[in-house]
Design a protein around this motif. Structure first.
Motif, PDB file in Angstrom:
ATOM      1  N   ASN A  20       0.851  -1.185   0.000  1.00 29.60           N
ATOM      2  CA  ASN A  20       0.000   0.000   0.000  1.00 29.60           C
ATOM      3  C   ASN A  20       0.890   1.239   0.000  1.00 29.60           C
ATOM      4  N   GLY A  65      -1.752  -1.091   5.640  1.00 28.32           N
ATOM      5  CA  GLY A  65      -2.309   0.173   5.151  1.00 28.32           C
ATOM      6  C   GLY A  65      -1.547   1.348   5.716  1.00 28.32           C
ATOM      7  N   SER A 106      -6.696  -0.890   6.692  1.00 28.27           N
ATOM      8  CA  SER A 106      -6.821   0.421   6.055  1.00 28.27           C
ATOM      9  C   SER A 106      -6.855   1.524   7.098  1.00 28.27           C
ATOM     10  N   ASN A 108      -7.027   6.106   7.265  1.00 30.45           N
ATOM     11  CA  ASN A 108      -7.233   7.320   6.480  1.00 30.45           C
ATOM     12  C   ASN A 108      -7.503   8.496   7.411  1.00 30.45           C
ATOM     13  N   HIS A 149     -10.514  -1.324   2.237  1.00 30.48           N
ATOM     14  CA  HIS A 149     -10.216   0.107   2.200  1.00 30.48           C
ATOM     15  C   HIS A 149     -11.374   0.885   2.796  1.00 30.48           C
TER      16      HIS A 149
END
Length: 326
Positions: A20, A65, A106, A108, A149
């Motif tokens: 990733n 991730g 994941s 973010n 994700h």
């Protein structure tokens, strides 16, 4: 004009597959690139040259991730040690470690860097408030398999996720409810929101599909000559790139789906691919343990690429020094 050869910059230093990667936005110091690797050591690099800056040391398992916030002041990583970690991207110091009950695939950041989302093999999405790291996270449930994700979406009012239950789902943050869902014939491998927030890029099987970010209708879909692990749309939405099991990186016209060019540089399947925020290059990460940076416009003087006589490019190789953050 001479036919130009694509000379990628090779970023060495990882010892296991690179799975990733993520770019920051453009900052006062250009932009930055972070990579996730099964060696458990996420690395930060200068985005336009690939030069190694530092390694985030602290995970006790494969890192699946990674993310950078817009200003490249914070980094995040999710790993097989069941943690999602937030790091000071300038000092390399670990700031927070959030315990999960399974592998974190994941991570973010929200646009304002105040919240972190995680997606895990628990089939759950979590949002942590970084101003209140001790507080219980918001939890979103509904996926029936491991989450691949999860991204903040629609100016951070929503989340979008994809998972091994062959679905892509949109979640309303205010009530934690799923409000939209797309079902695929195969598991989606990668998910990207375009720079302007209007288009979703999804890779699955040997397809790259593009969806309207508002109503989730399919805009177009193209077939790639290989199983695709990752795809990325150029910031101006003129072209897209894809990489997968046949070791090649492909470039296509976004409107017509016609192949513009393809290059073989990796010695293993390509696991991740992404355009830089200025669109001048795209980075790919592979089973072979390397990241490679490819020029969007071959022959342009940019970063470490210098145009020289005869229309060829000089080779450049970047390798980390001692892999330890300062």
């Amino acid at each position: 004009m001479a036919n130009l050869r694509q000379t990628p910059l090779t970023c060495s230093g990882h010892t296991r597959p690179v799975v990733n990667l993520d770019f920051s936005d453009i900052t006062e110091s250009s932009y930055f690139l972070i990579s996730a690797c099964k060696d458990g050591m996420p690395m930060l690099r200068q985005g336009d040259t690939g030069d190694w800056i530092g390694t985030f040391v602290g995970h006790k398992g494969a890192v699946w991730g990674v993310a950078l916030n817009n200003h490249a002041t914070r980094a995040a990583s999710g790993a097989a040690d069941f943690t999602g970690k937030v790091w000071d991207a300038i000092s390399g110091e670990e700031l927070y470690s959030f315990q999960h009950n399974h592998i974190v695939k994941s991570v973010n950041f929200s646009k304002d860097s105040v919240h972190l989302s995680t997606g895990s093999n628990e089939k759950l999405i979590r949002i942590f408030d970084l101003n209140k790291p001790e507080a219980e996270p918001d939890v979103f449930s509904g996926h029936t398999a491991s989450i691949r994700h999860v991204l903040f979406f629609r100016n951070d009012t929503h989340l979008i996720s994809c998972a091994d239950d062959k679905t892509m789902r949109v979640w309303n943050r205010s009530n934690r409810q799923e409000i939209q869902k797309v079902v695929f014939p195969f598991n989606p491998n990668s998910l990207e929101v375009s720079k302007d927030g209007t288009v979703l890029t999804v890779a699955y099987s040997n397809k790259v599909a593009f969806y309207d970010a508002e109503n989730l209708t399919k805009i177009r879909e193209f077939t790639i000559p290989s199983p695709v692990n990752s795809a990325s749309l150029h910031p101006d939405k003129s072209i897209f790139v894809a990489g997968g099991d046949d070791l090649k990186v492909y470039k296509y016209d976004y409107q017509t789906g016609s192949e513009i060019e393809s290059f073989k540089g990796h010695f293993g399947p390509v696991h991740c691919i992404k355009f830089s925020p200025d669109g001048e290059l795209y980075a790919s990460g592979s089973e072979d343990g390397t990241l490679r940076l490819w020029q969007t416009t071959i022959g342009k003087t940019y970063g470490l690429w210098k145009c020289i006589e005869g229309g060829s490019l000089n080779d450049s190789l970047t390798a980390p020094k001692e892999v330890q953050a300062n």
